[in-house]
Write an enzyme that holds these catalytic residues in place. Structure first.
Site, PDB file in Angstrom:
ATOM      1  N   CYS A  92      -4.029  -5.279   9.491  1.00 57.82           N
ATOM      2  CA  CYS A  92      -4.804  -5.964   8.443  1.00 57.82           C
ATOM      3  C   CYS A  92      -4.507  -7.453   8.413  1.00 57.82           C
ATOM      4  O   CYS A  92      -5.367  -8.249   8.032  1.00 57.82           O
ATOM      5  CB  CYS A  92      -4.556  -5.303   7.097  1.00 57.82           C
ATOM      6  SG  CYS A  92      -5.331  -3.675   7.034  1.00 57.82           S
ATOM      7  N   GLU A 135      -7.677  -3.405   2.971  1.00 55.30           N
ATOM      8  CA  GLU A 135      -8.092  -4.719   3.487  1.00 55.30           C
ATOM      9  C   GLU A 135      -9.235  -4.574   4.483  1.00 55.30           C
ATOM     10  O   GLU A 135     -10.061  -5.476   4.640  1.00 55.30           O
ATOM     11  CB  GLU A 135      -6.906  -5.423   4.153  1.00 55.30           C
ATOM     12  CG  GLU A 135      -5.764  -5.751   3.202  1.00 55.30           C
ATOM     13  CD  GLU A 135      -4.752  -4.624   3.045  1.00 55.30           C
ATOM     14  OE1 GLU A 135      -5.090  -3.452   3.321  1.00 55.30           O
ATOM     15  OE2 GLU A 135      -3.618  -4.920   2.641  1.00 55.30           O
ATOM     16  N   CYS A 148      -0.535  -4.440   6.259  1.00 50.13           N
ATOM     17  CA  CYS A 148       0.063  -3.987   7.528  1.00 50.13           C
ATOM     18  C   CYS A 148      -0.309  -4.974   8.639  1.00 50.13           C
ATOM     19  O   CYS A 148      -1.120  -5.891   8.445  1.00 50.13           O
ATOM     20  CB  CYS A 148      -0.418  -2.579   7.857  1.00 50.13           C
ATOM     21  SG  CYS A 148      -2.118  -2.501   8.461  1.00 50.13           S
ATOM     22  N   CYS A 203      -7.494   1.033   5.842  1.00 51.69           N
ATOM     23  CA  CYS A 203      -6.747   0.337   4.798  1.00 51.69           C
ATOM     24  C   CYS A 203      -7.699  -0.356   3.823  1.00 51.69           C
ATOM     25  O   CYS A 203      -8.863  -0.626   4.145  1.00 51.69           O
ATOM     26  CB  CYS A 203      -5.833  -0.721   5.410  1.00 51.69           C
ATOM     27  SG  CYS A 203      -4.371  -0.069   6.221  1.00 51.69           S
ATOM     28  N   ASN A 221      -8.391   1.822   0.098  1.00 50.89           N
ATOM     29  CA  ASN A 221      -8.112   2.610   1.307  1.00 50.89           C
ATOM     30  C   ASN A 221      -8.884   3.928   1.280  1.00 50.89           C
ATOM     31  O   ASN A 221      -9.132   4.514   0.220  1.00 50.89           O
ATOM     32  CB  ASN A 221      -6.612   2.823   1.533  1.00 50.89           C
ATOM     33  CG  ASN A 221      -5.880   3.477   0.386  1.00 50.89           C
ATOM     34  OD1 ASN A 221      -6.262   3.354  -0.767  1.00 50.89           O
ATOM     35  ND2 ASN A 221      -4.812   4.192   0.710  1.00 50.89           N
ATOM     36  N   VAL A 222      -9.275   4.358   2.481  1.00 57.46           N
ATOM     37  CA  VAL A 222     -10.073   5.574   2.662  1.00 57.46           C
ATOM     38  C   VAL A 222      -9.444   6.365   3.800  1.00 57.46           C
ATOM     39  O   VAL A 222      -9.525   5.945   4.968  1.00 57.46           O
ATOM     40  CB  VAL A 222     -11.546   5.231   2.981  1.00 57.46           C
ATOM     41  CG1 VAL A 222     -12.346   6.506   3.226  1.00 57.46           C
ATOM     42  CG2 VAL A 222     -12.178   4.424   1.856  1.00 57.46           C
ATOM     43  N   GLU A 223      -8.780   7.453   3.466  1.00 59.55           N
ATOM     44  CA  GLU A 223      -8.069   8.238   4.478  1.00 59.55           C
ATOM     45  C   GLU A 223      -8.967   9.311   5.092  1.00 59.55           C
ATOM     46  O   GLU A 223     -10.125   9.490   4.683  1.00 59.55           O
ATOM     47  CB  GLU A 223      -6.804   8.832   3.844  1.00 59.55           C
ATOM     48  CG  GLU A 223      -5.867   7.722   3.373  1.00 59.55           C
ATOM     49  CD  GLU A 223      -4.550   8.224   2.815  1.00 59.55           C
ATOM     50  OE1 GLU A 223      -4.416   9.432   2.523  1.00 59.55           O
ATOM     51  OE2 GLU A 223      -3.635   7.387   2.662  1.00 59.55           O
TER      52      GLU A 223
END
Ligand code: THU
Length: 132
Positions: free
Chosen positions: A93, A59, A90, A57, A46-48
């Site tokens: 995804c 995925e 989620c 996310c 994940n990369v926020e």
């Protein structure tokens, strides 16, 4: 579960990917690993973003890695949090995995692999475009 799926390799790859997560806002690190139908194993994390709604996310990164590394179909996907606990995909995804693996793609997000069609029953698929 089919013996041909290297679940422990997927778990190790997902955990390794979670170490590269960029999650300074939630501090919830996630790694995903997928087995492609040609045998390769790909990963995502994940990369926020400071604009919270833009976060990606694990995925999502996995699907990007799938195409960036030559495409193919996802046969099996396993997702873990940074502590190694299973992490269910989620809703968004689930749709991404359905698109890239088809209904039979096995997903272990809760400790037990199930087809993505079970996690996303009645999902929107290409056949539905015919109704347009
Ligand atoms: N997250 C994933 O990367 N995959 C999932 O399956 C569930 C949630 C991420 C999104 C966000 O960066 C963090 O976990 C907390 O929700």
């Amino acid at each position: 579960m089919p013996p041909s799926i290297p679940w422990e390799d997927l778990r190790a790859a997902a955990l390794a990917a979670s170490k590269n997560a960029y999650a300074p806002y939630s501090n919830f690190h996630v790694g995903a690993a997928g087995l492609v139908d040609d045998g390769r194993i790909i990963t995502g994390c994940n990369v926020e973003n400071v604009s919270y709604g833009l976060g990606l996310c694990a995925e999502c990164g996995l699907v990007s890695a799938l195409h960036a590394s030559g495409g193919g179909r996802l046969v099996a996907v396993l997702t873990v949090s940074g502590s190694g606990q299973p992490c269910v995909p989620c809703g968004r995804c689930r749709q991404l995995l359905l698109e890239n693996g088809g209904p039979g793609c096995l997903v272990d997000g809760d400790g037990t692999p199930v087809p993505i069609s079970e996690l996303l029953p009645g999902g929107f698929d290409q056949a539905r475009l015919a109704d347009g």
